[in-house]
Design an enzyme around this catalytic site. Structure first.
Site, short mmCIF file in Angstrom:
data_model
loop_
_atom_site.label_atom_id
_atom_site.label_comp_id
_atom_site.label_asym_id
_atom_site.label_seq_id
_atom_site.Cartn_x
_atom_site.Cartn_y
_atom_site.Cartn_z
N CYS A 59 75.88 55.35 -2.81
CA CYS A 59 75.34 55.64 -1.33
C CYS A 59 75.96 56.72 -0.74
O CYS A 59 77.06 56.12 -0.10
CB CYS A 59 74.94 54.47 -0.77
SG CYS A 59 74.01 54.69 0.75
N GLY A 60 75.65 58.11 -0.30
CA GLY A 60 76.41 58.92 0.33
C GLY A 60 76.54 58.47 1.77
O GLY A 60 77.83 58.57 2.41
N THR A 61 75.53 58.08 2.24
CA THR A 61 75.66 57.73 3.81
C THR A 61 76.45 56.60 3.94
O THR A 61 77.13 56.37 4.96
CB THR A 61 74.26 57.61 4.60
OG1 THR A 61 73.63 56.55 3.98
CG2 THR A 61 73.60 59.05 4.55
N GLY A 62 76.42 55.68 2.95
CA GLY A 62 77.20 54.49 3.01
C GLY A 62 78.55 54.67 2.71
O GLY A 62 79.31 54.17 3.56
N ASN A 101 62.05 55.89 0.22
CA ASN A 101 63.07 55.12 -0.77
C ASN A 101 62.02 54.52 -1.75
O ASN A 101 60.84 54.63 -1.83
CB ASN A 101 63.57 53.59 0.15
CG ASN A 101 65.01 54.13 0.79
OD1 ASN A 101 65.48 55.03 0.51
ND2 ASN A 101 65.31 53.45 1.88
N GLN A 137 65.09 57.21 -5.06
CA GLN A 137 64.32 57.89 -3.48
C GLN A 137 63.46 58.85 -4.32
O GLN A 137 63.78 59.58 -5.31
CB GLN A 137 65.49 58.61 -2.93
CG GLN A 137 65.67 57.58 -1.80
CD GLN A 137 67.29 57.07 -2.21
OE1 GLN A 137 67.79 57.41 -3.18
NE2 GLN A 137 67.75 55.78 -1.59
N CYS A 148 70.02 60.72 3.47
CA CYS A 148 70.55 60.18 2.19
C CYS A 148 71.51 61.35 1.81
O CYS A 148 71.14 62.35 1.37
CB CYS A 148 69.24 60.26 1.07
SG CYS A 148 69.97 59.86 -0.59
N GLU A 197 71.32 49.06 -0.46
CA GLU A 197 70.60 50.10 0.34
C GLU A 197 69.17 49.28 0.94
O GLU A 197 68.40 49.05 -0.12
CB GLU A 197 70.59 51.23 -0.64
CG GLU A 197 69.93 52.42 0.46
CD GLU A 197 70.26 53.73 -0.56
OE1 GLU A 197 69.76 54.99 -0.19
OE2 GLU A 197 70.86 53.85 -1.66
N HIS A 250 73.99 51.66 9.24
CA HIS A 250 74.77 50.84 8.10
C HIS A 250 75.82 49.80 9.01
O HIS A 250 76.01 50.03 10.11
CB HIS A 250 75.81 51.86 7.65
CG HIS A 250 75.28 52.74 6.66
ND1 HIS A 250 75.13 52.57 5.16
CD2 HIS A 250 74.57 54.01 6.61
CE1 HIS A 250 74.38 53.59 4.61
NE2 HIS A 250 74.12 54.56 5.49
N ASN A 267 73.67 61.49 -1.10
CA ASN A 267 73.49 61.83 -2.26
C ASN A 267 72.37 62.87 -2.54
O ASN A 267 72.66 63.84 -3.34
CB ASN A 267 73.25 60.73 -3.30
CG ASN A 267 74.78 59.86 -3.47
OD1 ASN A 267 75.82 60.40 -3.27
ND2 ASN A 267 74.53 58.67 -3.42
#
Length: 269
Positions: A209-212, A65, A47, A74, A200, A151, A76
């Protein structure tokens, strides 16, 4: 025009950060973002992150992205930006205002409140997002959570056995998800530990993936399968996700500055 950048990563999910808070950079479009993100002919990253002044927070973070598409959040990158900023801050994103706190070797991020309504994911039509009556190639009955971006989460016996590089793009681009979707396959080891792999949107398979991790943990908690604080292990390492009584998500984990450099804007415009 010569532009400075900082190369950073969170658990191997890597970013090129442009800091335009004090000195503006030319307008970024999808083509420039793709060119800078290219690992053969550009700087190379998952990103591109642009920091700008904000009227509603300490500063604004925009996220592009690898394919050039701009996205809402995001996790991370939020930790990386916290480390770069070096102090507690409120950060405006397209997915809402988040709060970051740098810590030794990383950061803790208040990711806001999860959204579960079908039209907040968004989905193309109404359905229960806790147990969705849909499936793809052996993956079925997922859940969906929006944690600043959309997600979909599948619980499986062995996350490593899922050909995510094959089924991931199919699910990402399914018409059920009008804004595309991030695809998570997770194995619940116990109530305090989840293993996770993520496809992603606009990036592909990623080491982290932090949000994942947030979405997967919240979905497990919502289903009663995990405690309100869990460790999520991704290929790049561990994140700790907590869902507080105030309905807010807190993500804690490492972030790293790799190096700094500069480039000539005209080489990529």
């Amino acid at each position: 025009m010569r532009v400075d950048f900082t190369k950073m990563h969170g658990l191997g999910n890597d970013f090129v950060v442009l800091d335009a808070r004090a000195r503006a950079v030319p307008a970024i479009d999808a083509a420039i973002a793709r060119a800078l993100a290219d690992r053969r002919t550009g700087i190379g990253c998952d990103q591109l992150i642009l920091l700008e002044p904000s009227e509603t927070a300490d500063f604004r973070m925009r996220i592009f992205n690898h394919d050039g598409g701009e996205v809402e959040a995001c996790g991370n990158a939020s930790r990386a930006v916290a480390l770069l900023h070096g102090a507690d801050a409120s950060v405006e994103t397209s997915g809402g205002v988040i709060h970051v706190e740098p810590a030794s070797g990383g950061a803790s991020v208040d990711m806001g409140k999860p959204r579960f309504d079908w039209d907040a994911i968004p989905l193309a039509y109404a359905m229960d997002t806790a147990i969705m009556p849909v499936g793809w190639d052996g993956l079925d009955q997922p859940g969906a959570v929006n944690v600043g971006n959309p997600h979909v989460i599948f619980f499986v016996e062995n996350t490593d056995a899922v050909p995510l590089d094959e089924v991931g793009p199919e699910i990402e681009n399914d018409p059920l998800f009008p804004e595309r979707v991030n695809v998570n396959v997770a194995t619940i080891e116990n109530r305090e530990h989840i293993r996770l792999r993520v496809w992603e949107r606009g990036v592909g398979l990623t080491r982290a993936c932090g949000t994942g991790a947030c979405a997967t943990a919240i979905h497990a908690m919502r289903r009663g399968l995990a405690d309100r604080e869990v460790t999520v292990t991704l290929p790049g390492g561990d994140l700790v996700i907590a869902w507080g009584d105030d309905n807010r998500i807190r993500m804690t984990g490492p972030a790293t500055e790799s190096y700094r450099g500069s480039f000539e804007w005209g080489d990529f415009a």
